[in-house]
Write a protein that holds these residues in place. Sequence first.
Motif, mmCIF file in Angstrom:
data_model
loop_
_atom_site.group_PDB
_atom_site.id
_atom_site.type_symbol
_atom_site.label_atom_id
_atom_site.label_comp_id
_atom_site.label_asym_id
_atom_site.label_seq_id
_atom_site.Cartn_x
_atom_site.Cartn_y
_atom_site.Cartn_z
ATOM 1 N N ALA A 1 1.170 -1.395 -0.115
ATOM 2 C CA ALA A 1 -0.312 -0.221 -0.079
ATOM 3 C C ALA A 1 1.565 1.002 -0.134
ATOM 4 N N GLY A 2 1.938 0.606 0.018
ATOM 5 C CA GLY A 2 2.820 2.222 0.477
ATOM 6 C C GLY A 2 3.594 2.651 1.281
ATOM 7 N N LEU A 3 3.173 2.111 2.647
ATOM 8 C CA LEU A 3 3.334 2.254 3.936
ATOM 9 C C LEU A 3 4.670 2.154 4.876
ATOM 10 N N ILE A 4 5.308 2.631 5.061
ATOM 11 C CA ILE A 4 6.862 2.076 6.076
ATOM 12 C C ILE A 4 6.004 1.392 7.145
ATOM 13 N N CYS A 5 6.136 0.468 6.779
ATOM 14 C CA CYS A 5 5.266 -1.061 8.234
ATOM 15 C C CYS A 5 6.123 -1.250 8.653
ATOM 16 N N ILE A 6 6.116 -1.225 10.529
ATOM 17 C CA ILE A 6 6.845 -1.417 11.802
ATOM 18 C C ILE A 6 6.351 -2.396 12.256
ATOM 19 N N ALA A 7 6.730 -3.438 11.775
ATOM 20 C CA ALA A 7 6.708 -4.760 12.772
ATOM 21 C C ALA A 7 7.189 -5.121 13.755
ATOM 22 N N SER A 8 6.614 -4.979 15.103
ATOM 23 C CA SER A 8 7.500 -5.348 16.519
ATOM 24 C C SER A 8 6.837 -6.457 17.384
ATOM 25 N N LEU A 9 7.526 -7.365 17.292
ATOM 26 C CA LEU A 9 7.071 -8.637 18.114
ATOM 27 C C LEU A 9 8.036 -9.803 17.857
ATOM 28 N N ILE A 10 7.929 -10.487 19.340
ATOM 29 C CA ILE A 10 8.761 -11.783 19.789
ATOM 30 C C ILE A 10 8.591 -12.604 17.936
ATOM 31 N N SER A 11 10.235 -12.675 17.955
ATOM 32 C CA SER A 11 9.959 -13.772 16.337
ATOM 33 C C SER A 11 11.210 -14.502 16.819
ATOM 34 N N PRO A 12 11.274 -15.036 17.127
ATOM 35 C CA PRO A 12 12.673 -15.510 18.040
ATOM 36 C C PRO A 12 13.744 -16.172 15.910
ATOM 37 N N TYR A 13 12.434 -17.601 16.007
ATOM 38 C CA TYR A 13 13.189 -18.652 14.687
ATOM 39 C C TYR A 13 13.095 -17.888 13.253
ATOM 40 N N ARG A 14 14.354 -17.767 12.901
ATOM 41 C CA ARG A 14 15.081 -16.859 11.708
ATOM 42 C C ARG A 14 14.039 -17.602 10.347
ATOM 43 N N LYS A 15 13.537 -19.029 10.566
ATOM 44 C CA LYS A 15 12.561 -19.302 9.643
ATOM 45 C C LYS A 15 11.691 -18.895 9.375
ATOM 46 N N ASP A 16 11.135 -18.648 10.259
ATOM 47 C CA ASP A 16 9.765 -17.902 10.883
ATOM 48 C C ASP A 16 9.846 -16.054 10.079
ATOM 49 N N ARG A 17 10.957 -15.468 10.485
ATOM 50 C CA ARG A 17 11.932 -14.245 9.605
ATOM 51 C C ARG A 17 11.377 -14.167 8.236
ATOM 52 N N ASP A 18 12.279 -15.584 7.552
ATOM 53 C CA ASP A 18 13.303 -15.459 6.477
ATOM 54 C C ASP A 18 11.520 -15.468 5.836
ATOM 55 N N ALA A 19 10.073 -16.842 6.026
ATOM 56 C CA ALA A 19 9.440 -16.838 5.875
ATOM 57 C C ALA A 19 9.046 -15.085 5.033
ATOM 58 N N CYS A 20 8.135 -14.398 5.906
ATOM 59 C CA CYS A 20 7.875 -13.310 6.249
ATOM 60 C C CYS A 20 8.962 -11.959 4.880
ATOM 61 N N ARG A 21 10.540 -12.385 5.185
ATOM 62 C CA ARG A 21 11.657 -11.914 4.333
ATOM 63 C C ARG A 21 10.515 -11.970 3.019
ATOM 64 N N ALA A 22 10.784 -13.226 2.696
ATOM 65 C CA ALA A 22 10.817 -13.918 1.385
ATOM 66 C C ALA A 22 9.595 -13.517 0.236
ATOM 67 N N MET A 23 8.332 -12.539 1.398
ATOM 68 C CA MET A 23 7.508 -12.311 0.358
ATOM 69 C C MET A 23 7.922 -10.674 -0.523
ATOM 70 N N LEU A 24 8.952 -10.014 0.055
ATOM 71 C CA LEU A 24 9.355 -9.009 -0.442
ATOM 72 C C LEU A 24 10.423 -8.781 -0.752
ATOM 73 N N PRO A 25 10.963 -7.500 -1.748
ATOM 74 C CA PRO A 25 11.983 -8.015 -2.488
ATOM 75 C C PRO A 25 13.070 -8.006 -1.411
ATOM 76 N N ASP A 26 14.059 -7.479 -1.732
ATOM 77 C CA ASP A 26 15.186 -7.870 0.314
ATOM 78 C C ASP A 26 15.764 -6.437 0.600
ATOM 79 N N SER A 27 15.704 -5.658 -0.729
ATOM 80 C CA SER A 27 15.934 -4.011 -0.696
ATOM 81 C C SER A 27 14.224 -3.343 0.996
ATOM 82 N N SER A 28 13.331 -4.221 0.758
ATOM 83 C CA SER A 28 12.287 -3.776 1.552
ATOM 84 C C SER A 28 11.923 -4.636 2.620
ATOM 85 N N PHE A 29 12.970 -4.939 2.804
ATOM 86 C CA PHE A 29 12.362 -6.123 4.091
ATOM 87 C C PHE A 29 14.229 -5.674 5.246
#
Lengths: 147, 147
Positions: B101-129
């Motif tokens: 939508a064009g916003l700078i989205c600040i997600a703030s949460l306990i997310s200890p496992y890299r695989k979970d964060r990487d799955a979120c990262r994979a939804m976006l181009p690298d420079s946008s995460f």
Amino acid sequence: MSTVGNSTNIFWQESPIGKLERQKLLNQKGCVVWITGLSGSGKSTLACSLSRELCTRGKLSYILDGDNLRHGLNKDLGFKAEDRTENIRRVGEVAHLFADAGLICIASLISPYRKDRDACRAMLPDSSFIEASLLLNGSYPDYVVST
Amino acid sequence: MSTVGNSTNIFWQESPIGKLERQKLLNQKGCVVWITGLSGSGKSTLACSLSRELCTRGKLSYILDGDNLRHGLNKDLGFKAEDRTENIRRVGEVAHLFADAGLICIASLISPYRKDRDACRAMLPDSSFIEASLLLNGSYPDYVVST
């Protein structure tokens, strides 16, 4: 302050930048336009036209398309009654977040049951939830107005 | 075009107003800033400071706070391993929508496992995460860097 689920350690975190500041920045008021209707009734066409028109007026909108969300947020849900209700609940929650962010959020999805739509409406002040039910042959199918 | 779930009738609906138009309207680039860390590590403080600073620069941001979302979108989830993964997946999907939508989205949460964060990262181009892992006592707890 409230607690949820099994934890007593989940507290509401207030943001220092509130809805009013975002609305001032955008020069618009956040709201939800909820477009409901059967498949083929023209929901997506209306959503796209509205979004285009708002853009020409310098207003920021975002379309939450029910089908598109089934490729992402709601991809774990099927088409059983409880899954359809959960599908609509999640779209309602996300639409609420977008309205809170100051955007004109256009939700476009088959959402036949009034109780599901009313649950989404209840998340927002009345004036911030605009419902458009698309008619087929000049009248609602029975199930669109059922509760 | 693709299909999902049990239906062969779920098609991707392109919006006529794309990410680029929204970014032009906002004069900024949508992205996700993902702040992770243990409870008490300062995630919310950093998220709030960042949001405030962006606002003073005329940039539109929105905070997705993990605890707040457990009162709404994720209120059906508990604290079992699979629920925590689903919690993070949903926040990632919503963050993706906000960035789109064009916003700078600040997600703030306990997310200890890299695989979970990487799955979120994979939804976006690298420079946008952009990931910010908050350290405790100058180093990551083991589980923060575990996969």
